[in-house]
Scaffold this motif. Sequence first.
Motif, PDB file in Angstrom:
ATOM      1  N   ILE A   1       0.838  -1.199   0.000  1.00  0.00           N
ATOM      2  CA  ILE A   1       0.000   0.000   0.000  1.00  0.00           C
ATOM      3  C   ILE A   1       0.872   1.248   0.000  1.00  0.00           C
ATOM      4  CG2 ILE A   1      -1.735   1.314   1.284  1.00  0.00           C
ATOM      5  CD1 ILE A   1      -2.691  -1.450   2.404  1.00  0.00           C
ATOM      6  N   ALA A   2       1.915   1.239   0.818  1.00  0.00           N
ATOM      7  CA  ALA A   2       2.822   2.389   0.897  1.00  0.00           C
ATOM      8  C   ALA A   2       3.436   2.688  -0.465  1.00  0.00           C
ATOM      9  CB  ALA A   2       3.914   2.123   1.933  1.00  0.00           C
ATOM     10  N   GLN A   3       3.867   1.642  -1.142  1.00  0.00           N
ATOM     11  CA  GLN A   3       4.485   1.825  -2.451  1.00  0.00           C
ATOM     12  C   GLN A   3       3.476   2.402  -3.447  1.00  0.00           C
ATOM     13  OE1 GLN A   3       6.126  -1.773  -4.095  1.00  0.00           O
ATOM     14  NE2 GLN A   3       7.397  -0.655  -5.541  1.00  0.00           N
ATOM     15  N   GLU A   4       2.253   1.857  -3.456  1.00  0.00           N
ATOM     16  CA  GLU A   4       1.218   2.354  -4.374  1.00  0.00           C
ATOM     17  C   GLU A   4       0.837   3.800  -4.077  1.00  0.00           C
ATOM     18  OE1 GLU A   4      -2.333   0.034  -4.433  1.00  0.00           O
ATOM     19  OE2 GLU A   4      -1.368  -1.698  -5.362  1.00  0.00           O
ATOM     20  N   ALA A   5       0.713   4.118  -2.778  1.00  0.00           N
ATOM     21  CA  ALA A   5       0.235   5.444  -2.379  1.00  0.00           C
ATOM     22  C   ALA A   5       1.349   6.489  -2.326  1.00  0.00           C
ATOM     23  CB  ALA A   5      -0.453   5.352  -1.019  1.00  0.00           C
ATOM     24  N   GLY A   6       2.592   6.035  -2.383  1.00  0.00           N
ATOM     25  CA  GLY A   6       3.711   6.963  -2.337  1.00  0.00           C
ATOM     26  C   GLY A   6       3.933   7.549  -0.953  1.00  0.00           C
ATOM     27  N   ILE A   7       3.627   6.770   0.074  1.00  0.00           N
ATOM     28  CA  ILE A   7       3.858   7.202   1.451  1.00  0.00           C
ATOM     29  C   ILE A   7       4.650   6.110   2.171  1.00  0.00           C
ATOM     30  CG2 ILE A   7       1.833   8.697   1.589  1.00  0.00           C
ATOM     31  CD1 ILE A   7       0.309   6.498   2.990  1.00  0.00           C
ATOM     32  N   SER A   8       5.084   6.411   3.376  1.00  0.00           N
ATOM     33  CA  SER A   8       5.892   5.431   4.109  1.00  0.00           C
ATOM     34  C   SER A   8       5.010   4.306   4.656  1.00  0.00           C
ATOM     35  CB  SER A   8       6.622   6.104   5.266  1.00  0.00           C
ATOM     36  OG  SER A   8       5.707   6.474   6.285  1.00  0.00           O
ATOM     37  N   ARG A   9       5.652   3.195   4.916  1.00  0.00           N
ATOM     38  CA  ARG A   9       4.961   2.055   5.530  1.00  0.00           C
ATOM     39  C   ARG A   9       4.398   2.463   6.885  1.00  0.00           C
ATOM     40  NH1 ARG A   9       5.531  -1.736   9.096  1.00  0.00           N
ATOM     41  NH2 ARG A   9       4.952  -3.899   8.727  1.00  0.00           N
ATOM     42  N   GLN A  10       5.186   3.243   7.643  1.00  0.00           N
ATOM     43  CA  GLN A  10       4.730   3.725   8.957  1.00  0.00           C
ATOM     44  C   GLN A  10       3.518   4.636   8.811  1.00  0.00           C
ATOM     45  OE1 GLN A  10       5.940   2.767  12.017  1.00  0.00           O
ATOM     46  NE2 GLN A  10       4.143   3.840  12.794  1.00  0.00           N
ATOM     47  N   GLY A  11       3.499   5.432   7.752  1.00  0.00           N
ATOM     48  CA  GLY A  11       2.348   6.300   7.489  1.00  0.00           C
ATOM     49  C   GLY A  11       1.088   5.498   7.239  1.00  0.00           C
ATOM     50  N   VAL A  12       1.232   4.409   6.478  1.00  0.00           N
ATOM     51  CA  VAL A  12       0.089   3.523   6.221  1.00  0.00           C
ATOM     52  C   VAL A  12      -0.371   2.889   7.525  1.00  0.00           C
ATOM     53  CG1 VAL A  12      -0.680   1.421   5.045  1.00  0.00           C
ATOM     54  CG2 VAL A  12       0.756   3.067   3.827  1.00  0.00           C
ATOM     55  N   HIS A  13       0.577   2.394   8.302  1.00  0.00           N
ATOM     56  CA  HIS A  13       0.249   1.759   9.588  1.00  0.00           C
ATOM     57  C   HIS A  13      -0.523   2.727  10.487  1.00  0.00           C
ATOM     58  CE1 HIS A  13       1.030   0.663  13.800  1.00  0.00           C
ATOM     59  NE2 HIS A  13       0.841  -0.572  13.347  1.00  0.00           N
ATOM     60  N   ASP A  14      -0.027   3.947  10.604  1.00  0.00           N
ATOM     61  CA  ASP A  14      -0.679   4.942  11.453  1.00  0.00           C
ATOM     62  C   ASP A  14      -2.076   5.278  10.955  1.00  0.00           C
ATOM     63  OD1 ASP A  14       1.595   4.999  13.016  1.00  0.00           O
ATOM     64  OD2 ASP A  14       2.347   6.894  12.176  1.00  0.00           O
ATOM     65  N   LEU A  15      -2.214   5.420   9.638  1.00  0.00           N
ATOM     66  CA  LEU A  15      -3.515   5.742   9.061  1.00  0.00           C
ATOM     67  C   LEU A  15      -4.525   4.619   9.330  1.00  0.00           C
ATOM     68  CD1 LEU A  15      -4.277   7.627   5.929  1.00  0.00           C
ATOM     69  CD2 LEU A  15      -5.386   5.432   6.199  1.00  0.00           C
ATOM     70  N   ILE A  16      -4.112   3.383   9.162  1.00  0.00           N
ATOM     71  CA  ILE A  16      -5.003   2.245   9.399  1.00  0.00           C
ATOM     72  C   ILE A  16      -5.387   2.172  10.876  1.00  0.00           C
ATOM     73  CG2 ILE A  16      -5.126  -0.294   9.414  1.00  0.00           C
ATOM     74  CD1 ILE A  16      -3.531  -0.150   6.740  1.00  0.00           C
ATOM     75  N   ARG A  17      -4.429   2.411  11.747  1.00  0.00           N
ATOM     76  CA  ARG A  17      -4.713   2.412  13.191  1.00  0.00           C
ATOM     77  C   ARG A  17      -5.729   3.502  13.538  1.00  0.00           C
ATOM     78  NH1 ARG A  17      -2.759   5.356  16.772  1.00  0.00           N
ATOM     79  NH2 ARG A  17      -0.896   5.974  15.650  1.00  0.00           N
ATOM     80  N   ARG A  18      -5.538   4.701  12.989  1.00  0.00           N
ATOM     81  CA  ARG A  18      -6.482   5.800  13.244  1.00  0.00           C
ATOM     82  C   ARG A  18      -7.858   5.485  12.670  1.00  0.00           C
ATOM     83  NH1 ARG A  18      -2.150   8.857  11.686  1.00  0.00           N
ATOM     84  NH2 ARG A  18      -3.143   9.417   9.703  1.00  0.00           N
ATOM     85  N   CYS A  19      -7.893   4.898  11.489  1.00  0.00           N
ATOM     86  CA  CYS A  19      -9.177   4.510  10.892  1.00  0.00           C
ATOM     87  C   CYS A  19      -9.898   3.492  11.774  1.00  0.00           C
ATOM     88  CB  CYS A  19      -8.982   3.939   9.486  1.00  0.00           C
ATOM     89  SG  CYS A  19      -8.554   5.159   8.239  1.00  0.00           S
ATOM     90  N   ASN A  20      -9.157   2.499  12.265  1.00  0.00           N
ATOM     91  CA  ASN A  20      -9.760   1.513  13.165  1.00  0.00           C
ATOM     92  C   ASN A  20     -10.367   2.196  14.385  1.00  0.00           C
ATOM     93  OD1 ASN A  20      -9.394  -0.980  11.867  1.00  0.00           O
ATOM     94  ND2 ASN A  20      -7.299  -1.156  12.603  1.00  0.00           N
ATOM     95  N   GLN A  21      -9.633   3.117  14.978  1.00  0.00           N
ATOM     96  CA  GLN A  21     -10.142   3.835  16.153  1.00  0.00           C
ATOM     97  C   GLN A  21     -11.386   4.650  15.806  1.00  0.00           C
ATOM     98  OE1 GLN A  21      -6.629   6.045  17.255  1.00  0.00           O
ATOM     99  NE2 GLN A  21      -5.954   4.492  18.716  1.00  0.00           N
ATOM    100  N   THR A  22     -11.359   5.317  14.683  1.00  0.00           N
ATOM    101  CA  THR A  22     -12.493   6.126  14.250  1.00  0.00           C
ATOM    102  C   THR A  22     -13.719   5.262  14.014  1.00  0.00           C
ATOM    103  OG1 THR A  22     -11.021   7.754  13.218  1.00  0.00           O
ATOM    104  CG2 THR A  22     -13.298   7.710  12.442  1.00  0.00           C
TER     105      THR A  22
END
Length: 121
Positions: free
Chosen positions: A46-67
């Motif tokens: 996902i990080a490679q496709e979206a052009g963001i870091s792996r950590q950025g993807v991880h954080d976004l998914i974690r925040r989405c889960n919380q939301t």
Amino acid sequence: MIAQVMKVNKILEQSLLFDFYGELLTEHQKEIYERFVADDLSLGEIAQEAGISRQGVHDLIRRCNQTLRGYEEKLHLIDRFLAVKEKVERIDRLLDDYREENAEELIQSIRRISGEIIEEL
């Protein structure tokens, strides 16, 4: 009830949360979360496709889960859905056991369960 489902399968939990509340996420969140949950891509992919870091993807998914969990805690749509689903399954089981001699009892049981469903809604 959703707590029971969540313990059984985290992917199922994420899928249900996304199905019920995914439209409340931003487009970017929705796109990344869907790639992770529905498409089963790794954080790196996902990080490679979206052009963001792996950590950025991880954080976004974690925040989405919380939301998404927050929405469920407030609205309980999944809890209601699962409760209604269980009642419909009970009706199906009653109908599977149908015999003419217990028709009146069957009708009363179905009416009682359908009343419970209406109250859930």
